[in-house]
Structures are given as structure tokens and as C-alpha cells.
Motif scaffolding. Structure first.
Motif, PDB file in Angstrom:
ATOM      1  N   ALA A 192      24.256  20.577  -2.768  1.00 48.93           N
ATOM      2  CA  ALA A 192      24.250  20.428  -1.318  1.00 48.93           C
ATOM      3  C   ALA A 192      23.404  19.218  -0.954  1.00 48.93           C
ATOM      4  CB  ALA A 192      23.688  21.684  -0.651  1.00 48.93           C
ATOM      5  N   VAL A 193      23.937  18.359  -0.106  1.00 46.35           N
ATOM      6  CA  VAL A 193      23.225  17.152   0.327  1.00 46.35           C
ATOM      7  C   VAL A 193      22.918  17.298   1.806  1.00 46.35           C
ATOM      8  CG1 VAL A 193      23.280  14.642   0.510  1.00 46.35           C
ATOM      9  CG2 VAL A 193      24.459  15.788  -1.389  1.00 46.35           C
ATOM     10  N   GLY A 194      21.641  17.250   2.157  1.00 45.49           N
ATOM     11  CA  GLY A 194      21.222  17.426   3.537  1.00 45.49           C
ATOM     12  C   GLY A 194      21.457  16.185   4.387  1.00 45.49           C
ATOM     13  N   LYS A 195      21.410  16.375   5.690  1.00 46.75           N
ATOM     14  CA  LYS A 195      21.562  15.251   6.608  1.00 46.75           C
ATOM     15  C   LYS A 195      20.412  14.261   6.471  1.00 46.75           C
ATOM     16  CE  LYS A 195      24.204  18.017   9.908  1.00 46.75           C
ATOM     17  NZ  LYS A 195      24.261  18.643  11.249  1.00 46.75           N
ATOM     18  N   ASN A 196      19.300  14.738   5.905  1.00 50.00           N
ATOM     19  CA  ASN A 196      18.163  13.849   5.660  1.00 50.00           C
ATOM     20  C   ASN A 196      18.194  13.221   4.270  1.00 50.00           C
ATOM     21  OD1 ASN A 196      17.616  16.067   4.087  1.00 50.00           O
ATOM     22  ND2 ASN A 196      15.577  16.462   4.919  1.00 50.00           N
ATOM     23  N   GLY A 197      19.280  13.467   3.513  1.00 43.70           N
ATOM     24  CA  GLY A 197      19.415  12.913   2.177  1.00 43.70           C
ATOM     25  C   GLY A 197      18.893  13.789   1.065  1.00 43.70           C
ATOM     26  N   GLU A 198      18.242  14.888   1.396  1.00 39.98           N
ATOM     27  CA  GLU A 198      17.712  15.790   0.376  1.00 39.98           C
ATOM     28  C   GLU A 198      18.858  16.428  -0.408  1.00 39.98           C
ATOM     29  OE1 GLU A 198      14.979  19.886   0.103  1.00 39.98           O
ATOM     30  OE2 GLU A 198      15.301  18.854   2.019  1.00 39.98           O
ATOM     31  N   ARG A 199      18.654  16.623  -1.710  1.00 33.91           N
ATOM     32  CA  ARG A 199      19.680  17.200  -2.579  1.00 33.91           C
ATOM     33  C   ARG A 199      19.149  18.485  -3.222  1.00 33.91           C
ATOM     34  NH1 ARG A 199      23.652  13.505  -4.035  1.00 33.91           N
ATOM     35  NH2 ARG A 199      23.980  14.477  -6.076  1.00 33.91           N
ATOM     36  N   GLU A 200      19.936  19.533  -3.174  1.00 33.82           N
ATOM     37  CA  GLU A 200      19.578  20.794  -3.810  1.00 33.82           C
ATOM     38  C   GLU A 200      20.773  21.308  -4.609  1.00 33.82           C
ATOM     39  OE1 GLU A 200      17.854  23.867  -1.430  1.00 33.82           O
ATOM     40  OE2 GLU A 200      16.845  22.454  -0.105  1.00 33.82           O
ATOM     41  N   THR A 201      20.521  21.706  -5.855  1.00 31.62           N
ATOM     42  CA  THR A 201      21.577  22.275  -6.682  1.00 31.62           C
ATOM     43  C   THR A 201      21.778  23.731  -6.308  1.00 31.62           C
ATOM     44  OG1 THR A 201      21.105  20.780  -8.519  1.00 31.62           O
ATOM     45  CG2 THR A 201      22.313  22.796  -9.036  1.00 31.62           C
ATOM     46  N   ALA A 202      23.012  24.085  -5.914  1.00 30.25           N
ATOM     47  CA  ALA A 202      23.326  25.459  -5.536  1.00 30.25           C
ATOM     48  C   ALA A 202      23.642  26.311  -6.759  1.00 30.25           C
ATOM     49  CB  ALA A 202      24.500  25.493  -4.556  1.00 30.25           C
ATOM     50  N   THR A 203      24.352  25.756  -7.738  1.00 24.97           N
ATOM     51  CA  THR A 203      24.709  26.498  -8.942  1.00 24.97           C
ATOM     52  C   THR A 203      25.285  25.552  -9.989  1.00 24.97           C
ATOM     53  OG1 THR A 203      25.960  28.412  -9.783  1.00 24.97           O
ATOM     54  CG2 THR A 203      27.072  27.032  -8.167  1.00 24.97           C
ATOM     55  N   THR A 204      25.376  26.016 -11.222  1.00 24.23           N
ATOM     56  CA  THR A 204      25.982  25.261 -12.313  1.00 24.23           C
ATOM     57  C   THR A 204      26.918  26.177 -13.083  1.00 24.23           C
ATOM     58  OG1 THR A 204      24.271  25.788 -13.952  1.00 24.23           O
ATOM     59  CG2 THR A 204      23.892  23.863 -12.558  1.00 24.23           C
ATOM     60  N   TRP A 205      27.881  25.597 -13.808  1.00 22.05           N
ATOM     61  CA  TRP A 205      28.821  26.398 -14.580  1.00 22.05           C
ATOM     62  C   TRP A 205      29.471  25.526 -15.653  1.00 22.05           C
ATOM     63  CZ3 TRP A 205      29.578  24.402  -9.790  1.00 22.05           C
ATOM     64  CH2 TRP A 205      30.662  23.536  -9.627  1.00 22.05           C
ATOM     65  N   ALA A 206      30.160  26.179 -16.551  1.00 19.57           N
ATOM     66  CA  ALA A 206      30.923  25.492 -17.594  1.00 19.57           C
ATOM     67  C   ALA A 206      32.409  25.710 -17.351  1.00 19.57           C
ATOM     68  CB  ALA A 206      30.529  26.008 -18.975  1.00 19.57           C
ATOM     69  N   VAL A 207      33.192  24.670 -17.535  1.00 20.97           N
ATOM     70  CA  VAL A 207      34.648  24.755 -17.437  1.00 20.97           C
ATOM     71  C   VAL A 207      35.198  24.893 -18.847  1.00 20.97           C
ATOM     72  CG1 VAL A 207      36.771  23.624 -16.676  1.00 20.97           C
ATOM     73  CG2 VAL A 207      34.644  23.301 -15.380  1.00 20.97           C
ATOM     74  N   PRO A 208      35.926  25.983 -19.159  1.00 22.04           N
ATOM     75  CA  PRO A 208      36.489  26.140 -20.500  1.00 22.04           C
ATOM     76  C   PRO A 208      37.577  25.116 -20.763  1.00 22.04           C
ATOM     77  CG  PRO A 208      37.339  27.833 -19.042  1.00 22.04           C
ATOM     78  CD  PRO A 208      36.276  27.105 -18.266  1.00 22.04           C
ATOM     79  N   LYS A 209      38.028  25.042 -21.989  1.00 21.34           N
ATOM     80  CA  LYS A 209      38.975  24.000 -22.383  1.00 21.34           C
ATOM     81  C   LYS A 209      40.299  24.093 -21.622  1.00 21.34           C
ATOM     82  CE  LYS A 209      40.434  26.747 -26.392  1.00 21.34           C
ATOM     83  NZ  LYS A 209      40.513  26.782 -27.873  1.00 21.34           N
ATOM     84  N   TRP A 210      40.660  25.312 -21.167  1.00 15.39           N
ATOM     85  CA  TRP A 210      41.939  25.446 -20.462  1.00 15.39           C
ATOM     86  C   TRP A 210      41.853  25.082 -18.983  1.00 15.39           C
ATOM     87  CZ3 TRP A 210      39.562  29.628 -22.943  1.00 15.39           C
ATOM     88  CH2 TRP A 210      38.838  30.493 -22.108  1.00 15.39           C
ATOM     89  N   GLY A 211      40.631  24.945 -18.442  1.00 12.65           N
ATOM     90  CA  GLY A 211      40.463  24.503 -17.066  1.00 12.65           C
ATOM     91  C   GLY A 211      40.603  25.617 -16.040  1.00 12.65           C
ATOM     92  N   TYR A 212      40.559  25.226 -14.756  1.00 13.28           N
ATOM     93  CA  TYR A 212      40.681  26.170 -13.645  1.00 13.28           C
ATOM     94  C   TYR A 212      41.652  25.625 -12.601  1.00 13.28           C
ATOM     95  CZ  TYR A 212      36.576  28.851 -15.190  1.00 13.28           C
ATOM     96  OH  TYR A 212      35.702  29.628 -15.899  1.00 13.28           O
ATOM     97  N   GLY A 213      42.485  26.498 -12.070  1.00 19.04           N
ATOM     98  CA  GLY A 213      43.360  26.132 -10.962  1.00 19.04           C
ATOM     99  C   GLY A 213      44.385  25.071 -11.315  1.00 19.04           C
TER     100      GLY A 213
END
Length: 257
Positions: A192-213
Motif C-alpha cells: 500500500a502506498v500512501g498519499k504522502n509516499g509512505e509504503r507499507e507491505t500488506a502481505t506476501t505470498w508465493a505463486v506456484p509453477k502453475w500460476g493463478y487465474g
């Protein structure tokens, strides 16, 4: 306050404690030290909430430890969130005193109710028997379905599509990401990037070899979108946009709020 001189081994334990890899006896001994050591308390504040990202980074080959990865992982929870996690970790350890799994159990329990970097995605690993139940009963997908405040975008270059559902909380913003047309294997972050430029990580994950969607994929796993929980300290009205970034520093899609 104890001095940081002469007790190097004790002070160095703070990293292992934050990662939850101490056994019960070691954790109890360190907590007794932590109660009287301001320096270790400050170090634990800085490390709190970073376990999922540090663990993911540890899986990467050494050659990939580039500045781009560091920059991607540098967006971390605010001190207020860190304080909250530290308090809950210590309280849970003192109360349970069971095994090193207590730390990871706490992280899982905060997926729904707390703004901590944690993974709660649909799909699974290479074991088909485990993947199907996760897809049929995903808390992240259920939360996304009931959210009314959503923003979406598709990157014209990567063709990755993202929809971010948001809801305001007393602690900040609860978010759920729906991600499509992303190929693996890959490791990613929602920032998430704030209007003041601040950056916060909301979450992380791994994409398997077959992918998503993947629309024309041969399996249901690959056709299904990713749904993943996250949270940041920013209020919804303070967020300018979200970015889906790879650990290698590539922006897959940007979603304006």
C-alpha cells in the motif's frame, strides 16, 4: 537497563526469538532478559512482523539478494503494529509455553483479525489432496465476496489483473487481494502506498509453477484466482494506490484507490 556490553550472546538471540525458532526454555530465558533490556526491546520492535518476508527471502538463492529485493521488502509494518505483535507474541509464549510452533500459530490467528503480514491464499502446493479443501473454503475469498469497497486494474504490459477489497478498521485497513493471470514460480508482495509516499507491505505470498487465474489453463488450480488477506496501519482514505511487486523488484500491476 542492562548494558549491551559483555552479554553479546544474549543480545544476539533477539533475531532468533523474533523468527520463533527458539525452543521453550530458550524463549523463556530470553523473555526474562527482554523484560530488563531496553536495547533488545528496540531491536525486537524493528524485527516484529518481518518473519514471513525474512523466511521467504531466505529461500532465494544468494545471487538473487539484489538491492531491488531489499527495497521491495523494506516496506514494513509501522511501529504501532510492531508493538502490538510484540505484546501478543510475549503474552502467548508465557501463557502457552508449548513448542516453537506457538509463534507461527499466532501469525495464523492474526490473518483474519490483525494487520500483520501473513499469508491466507487459495490454491495449494503440489499435493492435490491438500489443494482442493483450501479452494473450497477460503476465508480470504469469503471476506472478499462480502466487501463493498473494491478497486481494480489490469496492467497493459504484464496483463496481470488485480482487485483489492478494503475495509476500515480501528487499527488501519484490512485488505483482500484477488489476483489473476499471474504465472509462477514467483514470490510477490502487496504494498500500500500512501498519499504522502509512505509504503507499507500488506502481505506476501508465493505463486506456484502453475500460476493463478490463467484463463486457458488445463487445471482448475491454475484457472482459479488467488485470494490473500493483508493489512496496513494506514486508513483507507490515506491510501493512494496498491502495488503488486515481485521480490525481484518488478511491478506486476498498480491499482489506484
Amino acid at each position: 537497563m542492562q548494558s549491551s556490553q559483555g552479554q553479546g550472546d544474549v543480545h544476539e538471540t533477539v533475531g532468533a526469538y523474533a523468527l520463533g525458532i527458539l525452543d521453550d526454555a530458550e524463549a523463556t530465558a530470553f523473555e526474562a532478559h527482554l523484560a530488563t533490556c531496553e536495547w533488545c526491546g528496540q531491536q525486537l520492535d524493528e524485527l516484529a512482523g518481518m518473519e514471513p518476508m525474512l523466511a521467504a527471502l531466505a529461500d532465494l538463492p544468494a545471487a538473487q539478494g539484489t538491492p531491488a529485493i531489499g527495497e521491495s521488502l523494506a516496506a514494513r509494518p509501522s511501529p504501532q503494529l510492531a508493538d502490538r505483535l510484540v505484546g501478543e507474541v510475549v503474552e502467548r509464549r508465557v501463557r502457552a509455553k508449548r513448542s516453537r510452533r506457538a509463534f507461527f500459530g499466532l501469525a495464523a490467528s492474526l490473518i483474519i483479525g490483525g494487520p500483520i503480514v501473513a499469508i491466507a491464499a487459495t490454491g495449494g502446493d503440489d499435493t492435490t489432496q491438500e489443494a482442493k479443501p483450501l479452494q473450497s473454503a477460503s476465508p480470504a475469498k469469503d471476506a472478499f465476496t462480502h466487501m463493498t469497497d473494491k478497486v481494480k486494474a489490469t496492467d497493459p504490459t504484464t496483463k496481470v489483473s488485480a482487485v483489492v477489497g478494503m475495509e476500515g478498521k480501528a487499527w488501519g485497513t484490512h485488505s483482500v487481494l484477488e489476483l489473476k493471470n499471474v504465472k509462477g514460480p514467483e514470490k510477490c508482495s502487496l504494498i500500500a502506498v500512501g498519499k504522502n509516499g509512505e509504503r507499507e507491505t500488506a502481505t506476501t505470498w508465493a505463486v506456484p509453477k502453475w500460476g493463478y487465474g490463467i484463463e486457458n489453463a488445463k487445471t482448475e488450480q491454475a484457472k482459479s484466482p488467488l485470494y490473500v488477506h493483508g493489512g496496513v496501519a494506514m486508513n483507507p482514505e490515506d491510501i493512494d494506490h496498491f502495488e503488486v511487486m515481485t521480490f525481484g523488484g518488478e511491478k506486476l500491476v498498480e491499482v489506484d484507490v
